[in-house]
Design an enzyme around this catalytic site. Structure first.
Site, PDB file in Angstrom:
ATOM      1  N   LYS A 178       1.393 -16.881   5.501  1.00 21.86           N
ATOM      2  CA  LYS A 178       1.276 -15.428   5.323  1.00 21.86           C
ATOM      3  C   LYS A 178      -0.143 -15.047   4.931  1.00 21.86           C
ATOM      4  O   LYS A 178      -0.589 -15.346   3.828  1.00 21.86           O
ATOM      5  CB  LYS A 178       2.220 -14.928   4.229  1.00 21.86           C
ATOM      6  CG  LYS A 178       2.264 -13.404   4.201  1.00 21.86           C
ATOM      7  CD  LYS A 178       2.692 -12.834   2.855  1.00 21.86           C
ATOM      8  CE  LYS A 178       1.560 -12.491   1.931  1.00 21.86           C
ATOM      9  NZ  LYS A 178       0.675 -11.411   2.376  1.00 21.86           N
ATOM     10  N   GLU A 254      -5.269 -22.730  -5.402  1.00 18.84           N
ATOM     11  CA  GLU A 254      -6.726 -22.524  -5.428  1.00 18.84           C
ATOM     12  C   GLU A 254      -6.929 -21.124  -5.983  1.00 18.84           C
ATOM     13  O   GLU A 254      -6.651 -20.147  -5.294  1.00 18.84           O
ATOM     14  CB  GLU A 254      -7.304 -22.590  -4.012  1.00 18.84           C
ATOM     15  CG  GLU A 254      -7.087 -23.891  -3.290  1.00 18.84           C
ATOM     16  CD  GLU A 254      -8.058 -24.968  -3.722  1.00 18.84           C
ATOM     17  OE1 GLU A 254      -8.913 -24.700  -4.606  1.00 18.84           O
ATOM     18  OE2 GLU A 254      -7.951 -26.077  -3.195  1.00 18.84           O
ATOM     19  N   CYS A 288     -14.418 -17.164  -4.369  1.00 17.37           N
ATOM     20  CA  CYS A 288     -13.844 -17.680  -5.623  1.00 17.37           C
ATOM     21  C   CYS A 288     -14.820 -18.587  -6.365  1.00 17.37           C
ATOM     22  O   CYS A 288     -14.816 -18.624  -7.587  1.00 17.37           O
ATOM     23  CB  CYS A 288     -12.561 -18.417  -5.322  1.00 17.37           C
ATOM     24  SG  CYS A 288     -12.750 -19.559  -3.964  1.00 17.37           S
ATOM     25  N   GLU A 391     -13.287 -12.740 -13.947  1.00 19.22           N
ATOM     26  CA  GLU A 391     -13.700 -12.742 -12.545  1.00 19.22           C
ATOM     27  C   GLU A 391     -13.751 -11.307 -12.028  1.00 19.22           C
ATOM     28  O   GLU A 391     -12.787 -10.558 -12.153  1.00 19.22           O
ATOM     29  CB  GLU A 391     -12.708 -13.553 -11.726  1.00 19.22           C
ATOM     30  CG  GLU A 391     -13.111 -13.635 -10.282  1.00 19.22           C
ATOM     31  CD  GLU A 391     -12.213 -14.558  -9.490  1.00 19.22           C
ATOM     32  OE1 GLU A 391     -11.002 -14.325  -9.498  1.00 19.22           O
ATOM     33  OE2 GLU A 391     -12.724 -15.501  -8.872  1.00 19.22           O
TER      34      GLU A 391
HETATM   35  P1  NAP Z   1      -3.967 -12.133  -4.631  1.00 15.65           P
HETATM   36  O1  NAP Z   1      -3.605 -10.738  -4.991  1.00 15.65           O
HETATM   37  O2  NAP Z   1      -3.618 -13.207  -5.553  1.00 15.65           O
HETATM   38  O3  NAP Z   1      -3.321 -12.348  -3.187  1.00 15.65           O
HETATM   39  C1  NAP Z   1      -3.407 -13.558  -2.500  1.00 15.65           C
HETATM   40  C2  NAP Z   1      -2.240 -13.665  -1.555  1.00 15.65           C
HETATM   41  O4  NAP Z   1      -1.037 -13.696  -2.314  1.00 15.65           O
HETATM   42  C3  NAP Z   1      -2.088 -12.491  -0.582  1.00 15.65           C
HETATM   43  O5  NAP Z   1      -1.601 -12.985   0.647  1.00 15.65           O
HETATM   44  C4  NAP Z   1      -1.058 -11.627  -1.267  1.00 15.65           C
HETATM   45  O6  NAP Z   1      -0.343 -10.797  -0.380  1.00 15.65           O
HETATM   46  C5  NAP Z   1      -0.150 -12.679  -1.867  1.00 15.65           C
HETATM   47  N1  NAP Z   1       0.653 -12.224  -2.990  1.00 15.65           N
HETATM   48  C6  NAP Z   1       0.435 -11.179  -3.837  1.00 15.65           C
HETATM   49  N2  NAP Z   1       1.414 -11.094  -4.751  1.00 15.65           N
HETATM   50  C7  NAP Z   1       2.289 -12.112  -4.496  1.00 15.65           C
HETATM   51  C8  NAP Z   1       3.502 -12.546  -5.097  1.00 15.65           C
HETATM   52  N3  NAP Z   1       4.034 -11.929  -6.157  1.00 15.65           N
HETATM   53  N4  NAP Z   1       4.115 -13.638  -4.572  1.00 15.65           N
HETATM   54  C9  NAP Z   1       3.599 -14.282  -3.513  1.00 15.65           C
HETATM   55  N5  NAP Z   1       2.456 -13.896  -2.890  1.00 15.65           N
HETATM   56  C10 NAP Z   1       1.809 -12.823  -3.380  1.00 15.65           C
HETATM   57  O7  NAP Z   1      -5.489 -12.352  -4.412  1.00 15.65           O
HETATM   58  P2  NAP Z   1      -6.464 -11.532  -3.470  1.00 15.65           P
HETATM   59  O8  NAP Z   1      -6.677 -10.220  -4.117  1.00 15.65           O
HETATM   60  O9  NAP Z   1      -5.966 -11.555  -2.083  1.00 15.65           O
HETATM   61  O10 NAP Z   1      -7.793 -12.450  -3.529  1.00 15.65           O
HETATM   62  C11 NAP Z   1      -8.702 -12.375  -4.563  1.00 15.65           C
HETATM   63  C12 NAP Z   1      -8.460 -13.418  -5.615  1.00 15.65           C
HETATM   64  O11 NAP Z   1      -8.241 -14.696  -5.014  1.00 15.65           O
HETATM   65  C13 NAP Z   1      -9.620 -13.606  -6.522  1.00 15.65           C
HETATM   66  O12 NAP Z   1      -9.185 -13.583  -7.848  1.00 15.65           O
HETATM   67  C14 NAP Z   1     -10.203 -14.976  -6.157  1.00 15.65           C
HETATM   68  O13 NAP Z   1     -10.783 -15.663  -7.167  1.00 15.65           O
HETATM   69  C15 NAP Z   1      -9.054 -15.705  -5.627  1.00 15.65           C
HETATM   70  N6  NAP Z   1      -9.477 -16.679  -4.598  1.00 15.65           N
HETATM   71  C16 NAP Z   1      -9.517 -18.001  -4.925  1.00 15.65           C
HETATM   72  C17 NAP Z   1      -9.919 -18.931  -3.994  1.00 15.65           C
HETATM   73  C18 NAP Z   1      -9.976 -20.395  -4.288  1.00 15.65           C
HETATM   74  O14 NAP Z   1     -10.169 -21.171  -3.383  1.00 15.65           O
HETATM   75  N7  NAP Z   1      -9.808 -20.815  -5.515  1.00 15.65           N
HETATM   76  C19 NAP Z   1     -10.268 -18.514  -2.730  1.00 15.65           C
HETATM   77  C20 NAP Z   1     -10.213 -17.174  -2.440  1.00 15.65           C
HETATM   78  C21 NAP Z   1      -9.805 -16.268  -3.384  1.00 15.65           C
HETATM   79  P3  NAP Z   1      -0.796  -9.249  -0.164  1.00 15.65           P
HETATM   80  O15 NAP Z   1      -2.122  -9.298   0.447  1.00 15.65           O
HETATM   81  O16 NAP Z   1       0.241  -8.738   0.753  1.00 15.65           O
HETATM   82  O17 NAP Z   1      -0.800  -8.622  -1.507  1.00 15.65           O
END
Ligand code: NAP
Ligand code: MG
Length: 505
Positions: A178, A254, A288, A391
């Site tokens: 997804k 991650e 990230c 962050e």
């Molecule tokens: P996010 O809100 O955590 O969303 C990531 C993914 O999870 C999206 O596909 C989102 O779907 C889904 N999601 C949201 N709520 C969920 C739930 N309750 N259950 C299951 N899945 C759910 O993060 P983001 O805003 O997309 O990305 C930014 C964050 O990701 C930052 O904090 C960054 O540090 C972190 N990040 C970490 C890495 C790494 O490799 N460590 C890499 C990239 C990003 P929707 O889009 O439909 O909400």
């Protein structure tokens, strides 16, 4: 009707409800496409399709070499469509065309090639030396886990899809993916290309688009799922762990970061300034492992800060489709609002930034200015400040002074995160000592953001669990089975071993 379809059980389909949602180009706010909006029902269907493909289909029984051929064909398909995929990725995510065509699309292709190589070369059986039992032969079997789901963030949508799909399939699993709702197009496009080229048996790969709160939660909790891999925020990562715990699924997480890029006093300062700016502002800081805390030794501090300010002034913001643009729009207006909140907090905590601090003036006509943010640098930031601890995921750098190498290590480690970091130094021995002290999954010395599918990537502390990529990123998609064979098929010798434990049987 949606402009792109989802892939479930080998078919390109609309959502069961017929619902769609819109996706936009954040550079201009123009609508790009209507996408199918999956619900729980679609998620369950996709998981069932993957389950059936794993339990009854040919994929897990193929040899590693046979699977490798299919993965290489996917890599070639990505290569053949590279320009189109790069343009879609840049349009949908706001990332620059430079990043999409030089990093995202070739990086995804390389991930499929790397895991194809591992599928072919990593043995699925390994002999063990004789154990304490005198007459036994022992070996390990490496087996796929089953149905593996992948939940992907919006910052590197295409490469993250490859990082979730390629190792799962290489190891013989079936997969349901997804992408994030802001950036679902390229994963759907990849699904379409793979389906039209008839590269995989039905159900081996399933790609959904839809909200995390429903589709993502199903992928993390459904009892038919054997493993979940998640990249995204630490907050949602905690939720994924809770959901997966219901059926004790292994998780790979991650998560977030607040990485330190340490500039030692013997560094080439021009090079280090370029490294710090690239480490922070690449992709508008929406990475990230960005080096968002620059730790700078006090003896070079003032000179280094003025170098940073000079160079930051040359960073070009603009249309993400222009090859000369350094930073495009952030992924969405909401990400600019988060950045604005933190910059306002930074002004309270440490005062005016030495550059940036607002939405840029003077962008070319036609761009959605409200979705952009200037590269912003706060100096003399105490590491305890919220802007140095939390962050931001926008273009904000905190510069923090230190005196000794030990102090630099202590400041770097004073964080709930531990994803990555950098050391900029002219003395490789000294730099490696500092790197060894940093509690992070990756350290780049005189470099930054150098991630290869061949090297493990992941976090310490609240930056995550497990490693993607490298050989480690293949092993997390396999079970290990120990087989003990007593070659005596009858008679006394078997009995002797049991009788030592139980006298009367
Ligand atoms: P996010 O809100 O955590 O969303 C990531 C993914 O999870 C999206 O596909 C989102 O779907 C889904 N999601 C949201 N709520 C969920 C739930 N309750 N259950 C299951 N899945 C759910 O993060 P983001 O805003 O997309 O990305 C930014 C964050 O990701 C930052 O904090 C960054 O540090 C972190 N990040 C970490 C890495 C790494 O490799 N460590 C890499 C990239 C990003 P929707 O889009 O439909 O909400
Ligand atoms: Mg978009």
């Amino acid at each position: 009707m949606a402009d792109y379809k989802m892939l479930i059980g080998g078919e390109l389909v609309e959502a069961a409800s017929g619902e769609t949602f819109e996706t936009f180009n954040p550079g201009t706010n123009e609508k790009l496409a209507d996408l199918p909006r999956a619900g729980k029902e679609d998620a369950v269907k996709a998981i069932e399709a993957a389950r059936k493909a794993f339990d009854e289909g040919p994929w897990p029984k193929l040899s590693g070499k046979e699977r490798a051929e299919k993965l290489r064909a996917i890599a070639a398909l990505i290569g053949d469509n590279a320009a189109m995929l790069a343009e879609l990725e840049a349009l949908d995510s706001g990332g620059t065309i430079r990043k999409a065509s030089l990093a995202d699309v070739p990086g995804a292709q390389q991930a499929f090639e790397w895991f194809a190589k591992l599928a072919e070369e990593q043995p699925d059986r390994a002999d063990l030396p004789p154990a304490v039992f005198p007459q036994s032969e022992n070996y390990r079997l490496y087996e796929p886990l089953g149905v593996c789901t992948g939940i992907i963030p919006w910052n590197f949508p295409f490469i993250m899809a490859a990082w979730k799909i390629a190792p799962a399939l290489a190891a013989g699993n079936c997969s349901v993916i997804k992408p994030a709702s802001y950036t679902s197009i390229t994963a759907l496009k990849l699904a379409q290309l793979i389906t039209e080229a008839d590269l995989l048996p039905p159900g081996v790969l399933n790609v959904l688009a839809g909200p995390g709160g429903t589709v993502g939660e199903e992928l993390a909790s459904n009892p038919m799922v054997d493993k979940v891999a998640f990249t995204g925020s630490t907050e949602v990562g905690r939720r994924i762990m809770q959901l997966a715990s219901g059926t004790v699924k292994p998780v790979t997480l991650e998560l977030g970061g607040k990485s330190a890029n340490i500039v030692l006093d013997d560094a080439d300062l021009d090079l280090a300034a370029a490294g710090v700016l690239f480490g922070t502002f690449f992709h508008g800081g929406q990475v990230c492992e960005s080096g968002t805390r620059a730790l700078v030794q006090r003896s070079i501090y003032d000179e280094f800060v003025s170098l940073l300010a000079d160079r930051a002034g040359k960073i070009v913001l603009g249309n993400q489709l222009d090859m000369m643009t350094d930073i495009g729009p952030l992924v969405h207006r909401s990400q600019v609002e988060t950045t604005e909140r933190y910059v306002a907090l930074g002004r309270e905590e440490v005062g005016e930034p030495i550059c940036g601090g607002s939405i840029p003036a003077g962008l070319p006509e036609g761009l959605a200015k409200e979705n952009f943010f200037e590269p912003t640098i706060f100096v003399d930031v105490p590491n305890s400040a919220k802007i140095a601890q939390e962050e931001i995921f926008g273009p904000v750098l905190c510069v923090i002074p230190f005196d000794t190498d030990e102090e630099a290590i202590a400041i770097a480690n004073d964080s709930i995160y531990g994803l990555a970091g950098g050391v900029q130094s002219g003395n490789l021995e000294r730099a490696q000592k500092v790197a060894a002290g940093m509690r992070t999954g990756t350290v780049w010395i005189n470099d930054y953001h150098m991630i290869s599918p061949e090297r493990p990537f992941g976090g310490y502390k609240q930056s995550g669990i497990g490693r993607e990529l490298g050989t480690e990123g293949f092993d997390i998609y396999r079970q290990v089975k120990h087989v003990h064979v007593n070659p005596e098929t009858s008679g006394r010798n078997n009995h002797i071993q049991y009788s030592a434990l139980s006298a009367n049987i």
